[in-house]
Enzyme design. Structure first.
Site, PDB file in Angstrom:
ATOM      1  CB  CYS A  92     -87.994  40.884 -26.245  1.00 10.09           C
ATOM      2  SG  CYS A  92     -88.422  40.003 -24.739  1.00 10.09           S
ATOM      3  CG  HIS A 134     -82.748  41.124 -23.389  1.00  8.67           C
ATOM      4  ND1 HIS A 134     -83.292  42.079 -24.219  1.00  8.67           N
ATOM      5  CD2 HIS A 134     -83.702  40.163 -23.258  1.00  8.67           C
ATOM      6  CE1 HIS A 134     -84.513  41.710 -24.564  1.00  8.67           C
ATOM      7  NE2 HIS A 134     -84.787  40.545 -23.993  1.00  8.67           N
ATOM      8  CD  GLU A 135     -82.877  36.501 -22.214  1.00 10.26           C
ATOM      9  OE1 GLU A 135     -83.894  36.296 -21.510  1.00 10.26           O
ATOM     10  OE2 GLU A 135     -82.955  36.752 -23.432  1.00 10.26           O
ATOM     11  CG  HIS A 138     -86.737  38.987 -19.656  1.00 10.65           C
ATOM     12  ND1 HIS A 138     -88.002  39.470 -19.904  1.00 10.65           N
ATOM     13  CD2 HIS A 138     -86.115  38.937 -20.861  1.00 10.65           C
ATOM     14  CE1 HIS A 138     -88.136  39.710 -21.194  1.00 10.65           C
ATOM     15  NE2 HIS A 138     -86.996  39.403 -21.797  1.00 10.65           N
TER      16      HIS A 138
END
EC number: 3.5.1.88
Length: 178
Positions: A92, A134-135, A138
């Site tokens: 990351c 993953h994004e 966030h």
């Protein structure tokens, strides 16, 4: 276009849940362009707006082979369906220099708006499925370290804090590569 500062864990702004984009306009497109430039400069493959201190549901990605560019902008992305499970190593830009195994859905179906505000849907597997998950994490205030044991999280945090003290990483933006 501008290169933006990338927030570094444990910056509390990384834990904020991003607000939906109400209207895709020139400001959002400029943000996406700046995020892409920032991501390319940091040699990443994905970046969420929350990683650059912007509380909007915007993600940029580029999974093309090195040298070729195929930028992808996801506005207000959401996962509609998940299948299977796969474990793979993740890194990351907000946790520079650290890579750990994380289990995620093997296949997903997601939808988003493009940079013109048009809705679209796609199925993804492999690296693209991992990157989208993953994004979106966030945007929901979640980091890949949240999937790790408390011991591993503490170890990564201590090492990053040491790098900050050494001036190799600056909380609030990167000053060097860890």
């Amino acid at each position: 276009m501008a290169i933006l500062d990338i927030l570094v864990y444990p910056d509390p702004r990384l834990r904020e849940v991003a607000a939906p984009v109400a209207q895709v306009d020139d400001d959002i497109r400029r943000l996406a362009d700046d995020m892409l430039e920032t991501m390319y400069d940091a040699q990443g493959i994905g970046l969420a707006a929350t990683q650059v201190g912007v509380n909007q549901r915007v993600v940029v990605m580029d999974l093309a082979e090195e040298g070729a560019r195929q930028p992808l902008v996801l506005i207000n992305p959401e996962i509609l369906d998940r299948e299977g499970a796969a474990t793979g190593q993740e890194g990351c830009l907000s946790i520079p220099g650290f890579y750990e195994d994380v289990e995620r859905a093997e296949r997903i179906r997601f939808r988003a708006l493009d940079r013109e505000g048009r809705p679209w849907e796609q199925e993804a597997e492999g690296l693209m499925a991992v990157c989208v998950q993953h994004e979106i994490d966030h945007l929901d205030g979640k980091l890949f370290v949240d999937y790790l044991s408390e011991l591993k999280r503490k170890r990564i945090r201590r090492k990053l804090e040491k790098l900050v003290r050494q001036g190799r990483v600056n909380v609030g933006g990167q000053t060097g590569r860890a």
